[in-house]
Scaffold this motif. Structure first.
Motif, PDB file in Angstrom:
ATOM      1  N   ASP A   1      38.481  42.467  50.329  1.00 35.43           N
ATOM      2  CA  ASP A   1      37.173  41.891  50.695  1.00 35.43           C
ATOM      3  C   ASP A   1      36.251  41.703  49.493  1.00 35.43           C
ATOM      4  O   ASP A   1      35.242  41.017  49.597  1.00 35.43           O
ATOM      5  N   TYR A   2      36.628  42.285  48.327  1.00 27.50           N
ATOM      6  CA  TYR A   2      35.790  42.016  47.144  1.00 27.50           C
ATOM      7  C   TYR A   2      35.997  40.609  46.576  1.00 27.50           C
ATOM      8  O   TYR A   2      35.375  40.244  45.585  1.00 27.50           O
ATOM      9  N   TYR A   3      36.854  39.821  47.234  1.00 25.99           N
ATOM     10  CA  TYR A   3      36.950  38.389  46.872  1.00 25.99           C
ATOM     11  C   TYR A   3      36.358  37.485  47.968  1.00 25.99           C
ATOM     12  O   TYR A   3      36.418  36.253  47.851  1.00 25.99           O
ATOM     13  N   ALA A   4      35.820  38.085  49.009  1.00 29.43           N
ATOM     14  CA  ALA A   4      35.372  37.292  50.170  1.00 29.43           C
ATOM     15  C   ALA A   4      34.187  36.393  49.844  1.00 29.43           C
ATOM     16  O   ALA A   4      33.922  35.427  50.559  1.00 29.43           O
ATOM     17  N   TRP A   5      33.460  36.691  48.771  1.00 28.95           N
ATOM     18  CA  TRP A   5      32.267  35.908  48.416  1.00 28.95           C
ATOM     19  C   TRP A   5      32.629  34.582  47.734  1.00 28.95           C
ATOM     20  O   TRP A   5      31.771  33.701  47.604  1.00 28.95           O
ATOM     21  N   LEU A   6      33.868  34.429  47.281  1.00 31.17           N
ATOM     22  CA  LEU A   6      34.248  33.181  46.603  1.00 31.17           C
ATOM     23  C   LEU A   6      34.073  31.999  47.556  1.00 31.17           C
ATOM     24  O   LEU A   6      34.346  32.115  48.757  1.00 31.17           O
ATOM     25  N   LYS A   7      33.657  30.870  47.012  1.00 25.65           N
ATOM     26  CA  LYS A   7      33.398  29.684  47.835  1.00 25.65           C
ATOM     27  C   LYS A   7      34.643  29.314  48.650  1.00 25.65           C
ATOM     28  O   LYS A   7      35.741  29.171  48.090  1.00 25.65           O
TER      29      LYS A   7
END
Ligand code: 5GP
Ligand code: MN
Length: 333
Positions: free
Chosen positions: A60-66
């Motif tokens: 989930d630490y990549y969930a912010w990527l567009k």
């Protein structure tokens, strides 16, 4: 076919509208996520239809990527995943060298007649790719994507794409610490900063968002699950199914643990064995000229890079570790 069909790939990207399925590997890491999403954003800008597909959920630490929220997750949305593959005009593979690394979907991918294109930096890609831009002398697939876009039309780069590319570069180099880091890696990073990325904010999102149980599992790995083989300049770590349960292991929580082995003075190889439900997941890391890829390939049918490779072992964790110790005795590293 050679390693750089980039002109042909660009021609394809800039001809008539097509539908692309952009695929990356099981247990997507920062480079898988960054390169696949950057490519999707690029293809959309060029007027194509594009979806990203990965075999299982990303940390989930990549969930912010567009557009991370729009990614099709193979093991959760199987029908959608198969449709994405079967309806695509082009299958675009990012950051993987073997189609079988797209677990659970590889048979559909191999059965498809759509041309397969590869962007990658691993050793020894499969033969199935019609066109490829693949080199092993770069830090990451994201670096190749940057090179590709900037060579053909730099004006297509924007902050969202830059966020994706920086995330892939910073994670695949372990914070610019290992791997094929060159002057080019830093020049590209500088260009990404010029495109408006906030390096401190991204580092914060990717690295400083551990759960309490994740950091405690790291502590447990180092105190209770680490063996130092001084005569072999090697560290062996492992985590059992019970360990994972006890520390409420979430996707991505074991990422990075293996690197700690190499932080010990004199240690050249670090190996981590994780007891998952269906198999033992193995990660190898090494320093300098020591080639752990040959262990991954020859002893476990895995692969990766000279200094960072991985594999799956179907058997007990004890046997997986035993095989590793045999390898250390048998081969010249
Ligand atoms: P990790 O240890 O982070 O899972 O993987 C390290 C590197 O080895 C990554 O570049 C990854 O793509 C590659 N790798 C990991 N597992 C496998 C595998 O089972 N097969 C192949 N071919 N490469 C792998
Ligand atoms: Mn990569």
């Amino acid at each position: 076919m050679n390693n750089s069909d980039k002109n042909q790939i660009w021609d394809l990207f800039t001809s008539d509208k097509k539908s692309f399925c952009v695929i990356s590997h099981t247990n997507p890491d920062g480079d898988a996520m960054g390169s696949a999403l950057a490519m999707k954003l690029l293809l959309k800008k060029l007027g194509h239809e594009a979806e990203v597909l990965v075999p299982n959920i990303y940390p989930d630490y990549y969930a912010w990527l567009k557009d991370a929220d729009k990614i099709i997750i193979g093991d959760e949305q199987r029908d959608k995943a198969v449709d994405c593959i079967e309806e695509a005009d082009i299958l675009l593979f990012m950051d993987l060298n073997k189609v079988r690394r797209v677990e659970g979907l590889d048979e559909f991918l191999l059965a498809s007649d759509a041309p397969k294109i590869l962007f990658d930096h691993h050793v020894g890609p499969d033969e199935v790719f019609k066109l490829q831009f693949a080199r092993t002398d770069v830090s990451s697939t994201c670096e190749l994507v940057y090179e590709f876009i900037s060579e053909f039309d730099k004006s297509l780069l924007d902050k969202d794409i830059a966020d994706c590319l920086y995330t892939g570069i910073v994670t695949d180099t372990g914070n610019y610490f290992h791997g094929n880091i060159t002057a080019g890696t830093f020049r590209i990073t500088a260009d990404l900063i010029d495109l408006g990325i906030d390096v401190l904010e991204i580092n914060q999102k990717v690295y400083n968002t551990f759960s309490e149980s994740r950091i405690r599992m790291l502590g447990h790995s180092l105190i209770n699950r680490m063996e130092v083989l001084h005569d072999k300049e090697t560290v062996v770590m492992y985590l059992t199914k019970d360990d994972l349960k006890k520390f409420n292991d979430q996707e991505g929580d074991t990422e990075g643990i293996v690197n700690y082995g190499l932080t010990i003075k004199g240690i050249k190889i670090s190996a981590l064995f994780i007891e998952r439900a269906q198999y033992i997941k193995i990660s190898f890391r090494s320093e300098g000229d020591v080639n752990v890829n040959q262990i991954a390939v020859n002893y476990y049918d895995g692969g990766g890079h000279k200094n960072a490779s991985g594999a799956y072992f179907y058997g007990s964790i004890e046997d997986a570790i035993l095989r590793f110790k045999q390898a250390l005795n048998e081969i010249e590293l």
